[in-house]
Design a protein around this motif. Structure first.
Motif, PDB file in Angstrom:
ATOM      1  N   GLU A 129       0.015 -11.964 -59.390  1.00  0.00           N
ATOM      2  CA  GLU A 129       0.731 -10.737 -59.062  1.00  0.00           C
ATOM      3  C   GLU A 129       0.297  -9.547 -59.904  1.00  0.00           C
ATOM      4  OE1 GLU A 129       4.954 -11.137 -58.827  1.00  0.00           O
ATOM      5  OE2 GLU A 129       4.854 -12.969 -57.647  1.00  0.00           O
ATOM      6  N   LEU A 130      -0.586  -9.776 -60.861  1.00  0.00           N
ATOM      7  CA  LEU A 130      -1.136  -8.643 -61.607  1.00  0.00           C
ATOM      8  C   LEU A 130      -2.115  -7.900 -60.703  1.00  0.00           C
ATOM      9  CD1 LEU A 130      -1.874 -10.215 -65.114  1.00  0.00           C
ATOM     10  CD2 LEU A 130      -0.004  -8.675 -64.506  1.00  0.00           C
ATOM     11  N   GLY A 131      -2.078  -6.596 -60.767  1.00  0.00           N
ATOM     12  CA  GLY A 131      -2.979  -5.808 -59.945  1.00  0.00           C
ATOM     13  C   GLY A 131      -4.430  -5.967 -60.365  1.00  0.00           C
ATOM     14  N   SER A 132      -5.349  -5.645 -59.465  1.00  0.00           N
ATOM     15  CA  SER A 132      -6.773  -5.839 -59.736  1.00  0.00           C
ATOM     16  C   SER A 132      -7.276  -4.972 -60.879  1.00  0.00           C
ATOM     17  CB  SER A 132      -7.584  -5.547 -58.468  1.00  0.00           C
ATOM     18  OG  SER A 132      -7.373  -4.200 -58.039  1.00  0.00           O
ATOM     19  N   GLU A 133      -6.593  -3.885 -61.168  1.00  0.00           N
ATOM     20  CA  GLU A 133      -7.018  -2.998 -62.241  1.00  0.00           C
ATOM     21  C   GLU A 133      -6.283  -3.268 -63.557  1.00  0.00           C
ATOM     22  OE1 GLU A 133      -9.606  -0.905 -61.972  1.00  0.00           O
ATOM     23  OE2 GLU A 133      -9.807  -1.863 -60.005  1.00  0.00           O
ATOM     24  N   GLN A 134      -5.363  -4.203 -63.536  1.00  0.00           N
ATOM     25  CA  GLN A 134      -4.605  -4.480 -64.749  1.00  0.00           C
ATOM     26  C   GLN A 134      -5.395  -5.387 -65.689  1.00  0.00           C
ATOM     27  OE1 GLN A 134      -0.831  -5.753 -62.780  1.00  0.00           O
ATOM     28  NE2 GLN A 134       0.063  -4.034 -63.890  1.00  0.00           N
ATOM     29  N   ARG A 135      -5.225  -5.143 -66.987  1.00  0.00           N
ATOM     30  CA  ARG A 135      -6.003  -5.850 -67.990  1.00  0.00           C
ATOM     31  C   ARG A 135      -5.130  -6.857 -68.743  1.00  0.00           C
ATOM     32  NH1 ARG A 135     -11.033  -4.219 -69.160  1.00  0.00           N
ATOM     33  NH2 ARG A 135     -11.769  -2.293 -68.181  1.00  0.00           N
ATOM     34  N   VAL A 136      -5.742  -7.991 -69.075  1.00  0.00           N
ATOM     35  CA  VAL A 136      -5.072  -9.044 -69.833  1.00  0.00           C
ATOM     36  C   VAL A 136      -5.732  -9.140 -71.211  1.00  0.00           C
ATOM     37  CG1 VAL A 136      -4.495 -11.491 -69.944  1.00  0.00           C
ATOM     38  CG2 VAL A 136      -4.540 -10.315 -67.728  1.00  0.00           C
ATOM     39  N   GLY A 137      -4.933  -9.074 -72.257  1.00  0.00           N
ATOM     40  CA  GLY A 137      -5.454  -9.230 -73.606  1.00  0.00           C
ATOM     41  C   GLY A 137      -5.702 -10.700 -73.916  1.00  0.00           C
ATOM     42  N   VAL A 138      -6.856 -10.999 -74.492  1.00  0.00           N
ATOM     43  CA  VAL A 138      -7.237 -12.372 -74.826  1.00  0.00           C
ATOM     44  C   VAL A 138      -7.874 -12.393 -76.209  1.00  0.00           C
ATOM     45  CG1 VAL A 138      -7.615 -13.039 -72.414  1.00  0.00           C
ATOM     46  CG2 VAL A 138      -9.518 -12.113 -73.755  1.00  0.00           C
ATOM     47  N   GLN A 139      -7.918 -13.578 -76.819  1.00  0.00           N
ATOM     48  CA  GLN A 139      -8.661 -13.716 -78.059  1.00  0.00           C
ATOM     49  C   GLN A 139     -10.150 -13.864 -77.755  1.00  0.00           C
ATOM     50  OE1 GLN A 139      -6.451 -16.880 -80.297  1.00  0.00           O
ATOM     51  NE2 GLN A 139      -6.513 -15.339 -81.903  1.00  0.00           N
ATOM     52  N   VAL A 140     -10.962 -13.261 -78.593  1.00  0.00           N
ATOM     53  CA  VAL A 140     -12.412 -13.306 -78.413  1.00  0.00           C
ATOM     54  C   VAL A 140     -12.900 -14.760 -78.388  1.00  0.00           C
ATOM     55  CG1 VAL A 140     -14.632 -12.703 -79.434  1.00  0.00           C
ATOM     56  CG2 VAL A 140     -12.737 -11.092 -79.550  1.00  0.00           C
ATOM     57  N   GLY A 141     -13.690 -15.092 -77.374  1.00  0.00           N
ATOM     58  CA  GLY A 141     -14.300 -16.413 -77.309  1.00  0.00           C
ATOM     59  C   GLY A 141     -13.372 -17.547 -76.969  1.00  0.00           C
ATOM     60  N   SER A 142     -12.149 -17.264 -76.592  1.00  0.00           N
ATOM     61  CA  SER A 142     -11.182 -18.314 -76.287  1.00  0.00           C
ATOM     62  C   SER A 142     -11.437 -18.920 -74.917  1.00  0.00           C
ATOM     63  CB  SER A 142      -9.758 -17.765 -76.352  1.00  0.00           C
ATOM     64  OG  SER A 142      -9.568 -16.757 -75.367  1.00  0.00           O
ATOM     65  N   ILE A 143     -10.897 -20.113 -74.705  1.00  0.00           N
ATOM     66  CA  ILE A 143     -11.035 -20.772 -73.407  1.00  0.00           C
ATOM     67  C   ILE A 143     -10.397 -19.928 -72.314  1.00  0.00           C
ATOM     68  CG2 ILE A 143     -10.354 -22.789 -72.045  1.00  0.00           C
ATOM     69  CD1 ILE A 143     -10.579 -24.462 -74.578  1.00  0.00           C
ATOM     70  N   VAL A 144      -9.236 -19.346 -72.609  1.00  0.00           N
ATOM     71  CA  VAL A 144      -8.558 -18.557 -71.573  1.00  0.00           C
ATOM     72  C   VAL A 144      -9.376 -17.318 -71.213  1.00  0.00           C
ATOM     73  CG1 VAL A 144      -7.116 -17.177 -73.148  1.00  0.00           C
ATOM     74  CG2 VAL A 144      -6.324 -17.658 -70.819  1.00  0.00           C
ATOM     75  N   GLY A 152     -12.404 -13.436 -62.188  1.00  0.00           N
ATOM     76  CA  GLY A 152     -12.548 -12.018 -61.916  1.00  0.00           C
ATOM     77  C   GLY A 152     -11.438 -11.159 -62.470  1.00  0.00           C
ATOM     78  N   VAL A 153     -10.654 -11.700 -63.415  1.00  0.00           N
ATOM     79  CA  VAL A 153      -9.567 -10.933 -64.025  1.00  0.00           C
ATOM     80  C   VAL A 153     -10.130 -10.075 -65.156  1.00  0.00           C
ATOM     81  CG1 VAL A 153      -7.384 -11.084 -65.286  1.00  0.00           C
ATOM     82  CG2 VAL A 153      -7.895 -12.717 -63.448  1.00  0.00           C
ATOM     83  N   LYS A 154      -9.732  -8.837 -65.226  1.00  0.00           N
ATOM     84  CA  LYS A 154     -10.197  -7.957 -66.296  1.00  0.00           C
ATOM     85  C   LYS A 154      -9.526  -8.347 -67.606  1.00  0.00           C
ATOM     86  CE  LYS A 154     -11.414  -3.938 -63.519  1.00  0.00           C
ATOM     87  NZ  LYS A 154     -11.251  -2.470 -63.348  1.00  0.00           N
ATOM     88  N   ALA A 155     -10.333  -8.608 -68.610  1.00  0.00           N
ATOM     89  CA  ALA A 155      -9.808  -9.047 -69.900  1.00  0.00           C
ATOM     90  C   ALA A 155     -10.231  -8.076 -70.994  1.00  0.00           C
ATOM     91  CB  ALA A 155     -10.308 -10.448 -70.228  1.00  0.00           C
ATOM     92  N   SER A 156      -9.339  -7.881 -71.958  1.00  0.00           N
ATOM     93  CA  SER A 156      -9.630  -7.072 -73.139  1.00  0.00           C
ATOM     94  C   SER A 156      -9.611  -7.987 -74.348  1.00  0.00           C
ATOM     95  CB  SER A 156      -8.586  -5.960 -73.302  1.00  0.00           C
ATOM     96  OG  SER A 156      -8.643  -5.048 -72.219  1.00  0.00           O
TER      97      SER A 156
END
Length: 254
Positions: A129-144, A152-156
């Motif tokens: 349900e997150l929009g295509s332009e919405q960004r998800v914060g992740v840890q660098v190099g993590s499995i997620v 194709g999810v935008k990650a920061s």
């Protein structure tokens, strides 16, 4: 939280040179020794009046073993190699991996993993349900982070989960892929800006795990003693109350 606190404690403790102590030696010495990070709330801290749930649980384990608790504060591999620890908390409950680094595990006592956090104004109830332009914060190099990239999810990327939550609070990202403990502690320390948890990765085995006490090559009596202590702390609600103080819900292992 510090970069993958759970995994780093597990890996680094495996490098410790200290000899394992059997239960009789621990009782003769009068103390059980915990190795923990000095600045990683809600897990552990040496500053202030809030010790972290790892320290609180270890205190209860020591009490059940009829000894006191000592803490060794360690943050890198060099310090771990010289540490004299008996146990670590929140070791990922994988017997084969633990054996490779010289640790045995207690019975699992909690289940953790990766979930999504969204701000209070978000209406999203799932990752889809997150929009295509919405960004998800992740840890660098993590499995997620790798998993989201494949979808194709935008990650920061961020170095620490603390930084991810700060960015979410500021509106710089739209969701945060973090552990439930991180979400609970953020809500505990930001009561006027609480975030909402979305169980977005329940079907991903690599993003869900049981945790146990990692024990430095114990004798059978020590392992059985810790297992019995955990059973009692689960049965009388002590573990649940400890986690609740950090806004973390105790989850039964699977």
């Amino acid at each position: 939280m510090r970069l993958v606190v759970l995994a780093s404690l597990l890996a680094l403790c495996g490098a410790a040179d200290a000899a394992a102590r059997p239960l009789d030696a621990i009782r003769q010495r009068g103390a059980l020794t915990l190795c923990a990070h000095p600045n990683a709330l809600p897990f552990a801290s040496r500053q202030g009046d809030v010790p972290g749930f790892q320290v609180e649980i270890a205190r209860e384990l020591a009490k059940r073993l009829e000894v006191s608790l000592e803490q060794h504060w360690v943050i890198n591999s060099f310090q771990y190699r010289r540490a004299d620890c008996d146990v670590i908390l929140d070791a990922i409950a994988d017997r084969a991996v633990l054996a490779e680094v010289g640790l045995r595990m207690s019975r699992p006592y909690h289940r953790s993993g990766v979930v999504l956090a969204v701000g209070p104004n978000s209406t999203a109830a799932s990752l889809a349900e997150l929009g295509s332009e919405q960004r998800v914060g992740v840890q660098v190099g993590s499995i997620v982070s790798m998993m989201l990239a494949k979808r194709g999810v935008k990650a920061s990327p961020f170095a620490f989960e603390d930084d991810i939550m700060e960015a979410l609070a500021k509106g710089e990202i739209d969701a945060a892929a973090v552990t439930p403990a991180t979400i609970g502690w953020f809500n505990h320390t930001h009561p006027d800006a609480r975030v909402r948890r979305i169980p977005a990765f329940e079907d991903e085995p690599d993003l869900n795990w049981n945790v146990a006490v990692g024990i430095l090559s114990p004798d059978e009596k020590l392992r059985q003693g810790i297992d019995a202590a955990l059973e009692a702390l689960l049965a009388d609600g002590t573990l649940a109350r400890i986690y609740e103080r950090y806004d973390v819900e105790l989850q039964p292992p699977k």
